[in-house]
Scaffold this active site. Structure first.
Site, PDB file in Angstrom:
ATOM      1  CB  CYS A 192      -0.951   0.091   1.184  1.00 34.10           C
ATOM      2  SG  CYS A 192      -2.120  -1.249   1.276  1.00 34.10           S
ATOM      3  NE  ARG A 223       4.582   1.985   0.036  1.00 33.02           N
ATOM      4  CZ  ARG A 223       5.518   1.761   0.943  1.00 33.02           C
ATOM      5  NH1 ARG A 223       6.779   1.960   0.643  1.00 33.02           N
ATOM      6  NH2 ARG A 223       5.213   1.347   2.150  1.00 33.02           N
ATOM      7  CD1 TRP A 225       0.168  -6.502  -2.800  1.00 41.17           C
ATOM      8  CD2 TRP A 225      -0.102  -6.924  -0.618  1.00 41.17           C
ATOM      9  NE1 TRP A 225       0.527  -7.804  -2.570  1.00 41.17           N
ATOM     10  CE2 TRP A 225       0.374  -8.096  -1.248  1.00 41.17           C
ATOM     11  CE3 TRP A 225      -0.346  -6.959   0.754  1.00 41.17           C
ATOM     12  CZ2 TRP A 225       0.612  -9.271  -0.549  1.00 41.17           C
ATOM     13  CZ3 TRP A 225      -0.107  -8.140   1.441  1.00 41.17           C
ATOM     14  CH2 TRP A 225       0.368  -9.277   0.783  1.00 41.17           C
ATOM     15  CG  ASN A 284       1.476   1.152   4.273  1.00 37.15           C
ATOM     16  OD1 ASN A 284       2.613   1.574   4.278  1.00 37.15           O
ATOM     17  ND2 ASN A 284       1.219  -0.118   4.120  1.00 37.15           N
ATOM     18  N   GLY A 285      -0.862  -0.577   6.453  1.00 40.41           N
ATOM     19  CA  GLY A 285      -0.535  -1.337   7.662  1.00 40.41           C
ATOM     20  C   GLY A 285      -1.666  -2.296   7.988  1.00 40.41           C
ATOM     21  CD  GLU A 317      17.676 -13.234  -6.036  1.00 40.55           C
ATOM     22  OE1 GLU A 317      17.062 -13.749  -5.082  1.00 40.55           O
ATOM     23  OE2 GLU A 317      17.362 -12.129  -6.516  1.00 40.55           O
ATOM     24  CE  LYS A 337      14.434 -11.335  -8.473  1.00 40.55           C
ATOM     25  NZ  LYS A 337      15.074 -11.217  -7.203  1.00 40.55           N
ATOM     26  CD  GLU A 397      10.465 -11.608  -7.427  1.00 44.80           C
ATOM     27  OE1 GLU A 397       9.705 -11.125  -6.577  1.00 44.80           O
ATOM     28  OE2 GLU A 397      11.696 -11.461  -7.390  1.00 44.80           O
ATOM     29  CG  HIS A 431      19.988 -36.876  -1.615  1.00 37.58           C
ATOM     30  ND1 HIS A 431      20.449 -38.085  -1.160  1.00 37.58           N
ATOM     31  CD2 HIS A 431      21.080 -36.092  -1.753  1.00 37.58           C
ATOM     32  CE1 HIS A 431      21.765 -38.026  -0.992  1.00 37.58           C
ATOM     33  NE2 HIS A 431      22.171 -36.824  -1.358  1.00 37.58           N
ATOM     34  CE  LYS A 439      11.859  -2.990  -4.618  1.00 37.76           C
ATOM     35  NZ  LYS A 439      12.653  -4.080  -5.238  1.00 37.76           N
TER      36      LYS A 439
HETATM   37  O1  M6R Z   1      12.930  -4.795   1.176  1.00 41.03           O
HETATM   38  P1  M6R Z   1      13.463  -6.121   1.570  1.00 41.03           P
HETATM   39  O2  M6R Z   1      14.832  -6.391   1.001  1.00 41.03           O
HETATM   40  O3  M6R Z   1      13.433  -6.371   3.037  1.00 41.03           O
HETATM   41  O4  M6R Z   1      12.495  -7.174   0.885  1.00 41.03           O
HETATM   42  C1  M6R Z   1      12.625  -8.538   1.127  1.00 41.03           C
HETATM   43  C2  M6R Z   1      11.796  -9.335   0.151  1.00 41.03           C
HETATM   44  O5  M6R Z   1      10.446  -9.024   0.272  1.00 41.03           O
HETATM   45  C3  M6R Z   1      12.228  -9.078  -1.301  1.00 41.03           C
HETATM   46  O6  M6R Z   1      13.580  -9.358  -1.491  1.00 41.03           O
HETATM   47  C4  M6R Z   1      11.396  -9.945  -2.274  1.00 41.03           C
HETATM   48  O7  M6R Z   1      11.702 -11.292  -2.098  1.00 41.03           O
HETATM   49  C5  M6R Z   1      11.633  -9.500  -3.718  1.00 41.03           C
HETATM   50  N1  M6R Z   1      10.387  -9.394  -4.413  1.00 41.03           N
HETATM   51  C6  M6R Z   1      12.471 -10.442  -4.488  1.00 41.03           C
HETATM   52  O8  M6R Z   1      12.699 -10.016  -5.789  1.00 41.03           O
END
Ligand code: M6R
Length: 622
Positions: free
Chosen positions: A2, A27, A74, A100-101, A495, A499, A502, A518, A617
Site C-alpha cells: 500500500c 507498493r 495491496w 498502510n498497515g 535467487e 526471479k 515472481e 536425493h 515491493k
Molecule cells: O525490502 P526487503 O529487502 O526487506 O524485501 C525482502 C523481500 O520481500 C524481497 O527481497 C522480495 O523477495 C523481492 N520481491 C524479491 O525479488
C-alpha cells in the site's frame, strides 16, 4: 504494501495525488482511490485495479480542491474490490482515511462500533479506523468518559483517542470535513514522510511521491503524528507530547525514479549494476592495505572483533544475499554464521548469546518481519547492524549502526541491484572482520583488488543480452525449471529460481546441485530445463558430474560457466559465460545472467515485469 499520499496546499490536489500514486504504485496495485476535500464535502473516487483505472474516473478537467488524500492498495483484509479500496469515510461522512498497515484488533473494535450504531461498507480493517475517529469526534467524550477535548483541537483529540484503542501498524493520512484547514498524518510501524514545500505539504509512504515538489522532508518515527495547518505544522506523539523534528534533505533525485528510455524498471536496475556497484564500493575499499572502511559501523567494528557468532536475518532476495554472507563470514572471518528467515526467527524464541552480531538485510528497510527480528535481537542484547538501501527507513533507524547499499531507488518489484550490493557489502564486512582476526593482508588485498574489478565484469555480462533473450525464447513454453549450484553458487541458484517465479510465473526450484539425486532428479525430463551455475571453482568437477546425471536422463541444460572454459561446452544445450573471478566473488557475477533470463522470460510471456501479480515491493505486513 500500500502507498499513501496526501496533499495540503494551494495547488490542485488531484494531479499531485495521481502522480504521487503512480510513483508509489510499486507498493501495491490492486485498487486505488482519492478523496478531495472541497466546499464542505468529500469527492470520493475509487476503483479496483491500477492507477490507470483511477485516472479514468477522476474529473477532467481536474477538481479545484487543494486538499486531498490518495491510496494504492495491496489487499490484506478483504478482496481487491472497489468498496474495499481506500480512502474510507466513516459512517457520519465526516472523517476520511487512507491507511498502510494492519489493525490487529479490528474485528473486536468493529463489533463494538456496530453495537454503538456505526455502519460499515467494506471488509477492511481501515474502515474501523475511520469510524473510530468519527465516533470520538461526534461523541466528544473519551471511552472512559473521563476526558473531553479542548474546543479548538477536537479533530486531533479524536484521532489520538482512536489510536489509543488500536493495536497494529499504520501509516495514516486523515481529513475531517468540519476542519478543512487541518490534515493529520500518523506513523506506527509503517513508513510515513512529510514533504515540506513552500506553502504546501505532502504526506507520503516514500520520498518518490514527494521529490517532484520539494527536497525537504521530516521523517516521522513510530508513535508520532503531524498536524498540518495553513500556517505550518506541529509534530507530537500519539500520547500528546510535543516532539521537535529536523527537516532533512531528500537524497534521491527525480531522474533516479524515471525510466529514462528503458522499457521497465527491472531492466533499468539490472543495467545500472556496474555503476551502482562502483558507488557501493567507492571510498570503502583500501586495496593497498587490504582493509575496508565502512563509515557507518567503524565504532562497532572495534568491539566486533571478538564476536563469537553472526546471525543474519532477512526475507526473500535479501535472505539469499544473507546466505552468501553466511558462507563468507565463515570462510573469511572464521566466525560461525547463520542466515535466518526473519519471519521464522522472531517466533522461535531464539538463543542469542551475549556478544552475538545480528545483521538485518533489507532493501526497503521496511519489511515487517525483518524489523520485528531486529527488535527482538536488540531486546536480547545483540549488537544489531543494518545492511539497508533506503536511507532513513525504519530498519536503518532502529539498528545500532549500519551500512547503506547506495544503489538509489529500486522500483521494480523483483530485486536485482539491491541483491548484488547486499552481497558486495557483506563481502566487505566479512573481509574486514577477517582482517581484524587472522585473514592475511595478502589474501585481503587480492580479494579487494578483484572486488574493484567486479563492476567492469558485470558490464561485460550485460553485452550478452541478445543471446540470453534467445535462450529465454527457446525455453519459453517450459513450465517447470530447476536451478542448481554448489557452494557460493547455491544461493545464486535460489535467487535465479525466485526471479523466474515472481515475474514470469514459471514454477522454478533452486537447490544445492548435489541434493538433486536425493529426490528432485525424478522430475527430470526434456520438458524441464535445468540451469546449472558451473563456474571454475573448488567444486567444478563435482558439478560437471551433476550435469552429466541430468543429461543422462534426457534433461536439457542451460549452463552459466566461466569465459574461456571450452571443456564445459559439451555439457550445455545453452551456454552463458561470465568473466573469471575468485570463487568468493562469483555470486556477484553469476546472478546477473539469471536476472536477465528471468526478465526476458517475463517479457516474452507478456507479463507486467515491474508489477507482478499478487506482489508488492515492500512487505510491511506479517
Ligand atoms: O525490502 P526487503 O529487502 O526487506 O524485501 C525482502 C523481500 O520481500 C524481497 O527481497 C522480495 O523477495 C523481492 N520481491 C524479491 O525479488
Amino acid at each position: 504494501m500500500c502507498g499513501i499520499v496526501a496533499y495540503f496546499g494551494k495547488k490542485e490536489a488531484q494531479p499531485i495525488l495521481i502522480e504521487g500514486l503512480r510513483r508509489l504504485e510499486y507498493r501495491g496495485y490492486d485498487s486505488a482511490g482519492v478523496a478531495l476535500l472541497k466546499d464542505g464535502a468529500f469527492d470520493l473516487y475509487k476503483i479496483s485495479g491500477r492507477i490507470a483505472n483511477l485516472e479514468g474516473i477522476v474529473p477532467e478537467p481536474s477538481s479545484p480542491a487543494t486538499v486531498g488524500i490518495g491510496h494504492t492498495r495491496w489487499a490484506t483484509h478483504g478482496k481487491p474490490t472497489t468498496p474495499n479500496a481506500h480512502p474510507h469515510i466513516d459512517c457520519t461522512g465526516k472523517i476520511a482515511v487512507v491507511h498502510n498497515g494492519i489493525i490487529e484488533n479490528y474485528a473486536i473494535l468493529k463489533k463494538w462500533l456496530i453495537q454503538e450504531g456505526c455502519t460499515f461498507k467494506s471488509e477492511t480493517d481501515t474502515e474501523v479506523v475511520a469510524n473510530l475517529i468519527g465516533y470520538f469526534y461526534e461523541k466528544n467524550l473519551s471511552r472512559d468518559g473521563q476526558n473531553t477535548p479542548q474546543r479548538n483541537n477536537r479533530f486531533e483529540w479524536a484521532v489520538q483517542q482512536a489510536l489509543n484503542e488500536i493495536h497494529g501498524t499504520y501509516g495514516l493520512a486523515i481529513l475531517c470535513l468540519d476542519c478543512p484547514d487541518i490534515m493529520i498524518g500518523v506513523k506506527n510501524g509503517s513508513p510515513l514522510i512529510l514533504g515540506v514545500g513552500e506553502n504546501e505539504f505532502i504526506i507520503a509512504s516514500d520520498t518518490s511521491a514527494i521529490i517532484e515538489h520539494t527536497s525537504q522532508a521530516v521523517y516521522l518515527s513510530d508513535g508520532e503524528m503531524v498536524c498540518i495547518r495553513k500556517d505550518g505544522f506541529t509534530t507530537k506523539t500519539i500520547t500528546d507530547k510535543e516532539v521537535q523534528k529536523e527537516l532533512k534533505e531528500i537524497e534521491i533525485s527525480l531522474d533516479q525514479i524515471e525510466l529514462e528510455g528503458f522499457d521497465h524498471y527491472m531492466q533499468k536496475e539490472i543495467a545500472e549494476q556496474p555503476q551502482v556497484l562502483e558507488t557501493c564500493l567507492n571510498g570503502r575499499v583500501d586495496v593497498k592495505n587490504g582493509r575496508v572502511v565502512l563509515g557507518g559501523i567503524q565504532d562497532q567494528l572495534r568491539d566486533l572483533t571478538r564476536t563469537k557468532r553472526v546471525i543474519l536475518a532477512a526475507c526473500g532476495t535479501a535472505w539469499h544475499a544473507g546466505l552468501v554472507g553466511e558462507f563468507l563470514f565463515e570462510q573469511l572471518a572464521r566466525i560461525p554464521a547463520e542466515v535466518e528467515y526473519a519471519s521464522e526467527f522472531r517466533y522461535r524464541n531464539p538463543v542469542i548469546d551475549e556478544g552475538a552480531l545480528f545483521i538485518a538485510i533489507s532493501q526497503s528497510g521496511e519489511t515487517a518481519d525483518t524489523l520485528a527480528a531486529v527488535e527482538q535481537a536488540k531486546e536480547r542484547g545483540a549488537t544489531v547492524l543494518g545492511v539497508v538501501n533506503v536511507v532513513g527507513s525504519t530498519i536503518a533507524r532502529t539498528t545500532d549502526a549500519g551500512v547503506y547499499l547506495r544503489v538509489g531507488p529500486e522500483i521494480g518489484v523483483a530485486s536485482t541491484k539491491a541483491f548484488t550490493a547486499q552481497v558486495a557489502v557483506l563481502t566487505m564486512l566479512a573481509i574486514e572482520l577477517g582482517r581484524r582476526r587472522h585473514l592475511s593482508a595478502d589474501i585481503a588485498q587480492a580479494l579487494l583488488k578483484e572486488l574493484t574489478e567486479i563492476p567492469k565484469k558485470v558490464e561485460h555480462i550485460l553485452t550478452q543480452n541478445e543471446q540470453i533473450k534467445q535462450i529465454a525464447q527457446a525455453n519459453i513454453d517450459k513450465d517447470n525449471w530447476l536451478f542448481l549450484g554448489r557452494g557460493l553458487n547455491y544461493p545464486v541458484a535460489l535467487e535465479g529460481a525466485l526471479k523466474l517465479k515472481e515475474i514470469s510465473y514459471i514454477h522454478a526450484e533452486g537447490l544445492p546441485a548435489a541434493e538433486m539425486k536425493h529426490g528432485p532428479i525424478a522430475l527430470i525430463t526434456d520438458e524441464m530445463p535445468t540451469v546449472f551455475i558451473a563456474t571454475q571453482c573448488s567444486q567444478y568437477e563435482k558439478i560437471i558430474g551433476n550435469i552429466e546425471e541430468v543429461r543422462a536422463r534426457g534433461g536439457k541444460t542451460i549452463v552459466v560457466a566461466t569465459e574461456g572454459d571450452e571443456h564445459i561446452k559439451q555439457y550445455a544445450d545453452h551456454l552463458i559465460t561470465v568473466p573469471d573471478t575468485v570463487e568468493q566473488l562469483q555470486p556477484l557475477l553469476t546472478v546477473v545472467p539469471l536476472q536477465m533470463l528471468a526478465y526476458h522470460a517475463a517479457v516474452l510471456r507478456g507479463h507486467d515485469v515491474d508489477k507482478p501479480r499478487n506482489l508488492a515491493k515492500s512487505v510491511t505486513v506479517e
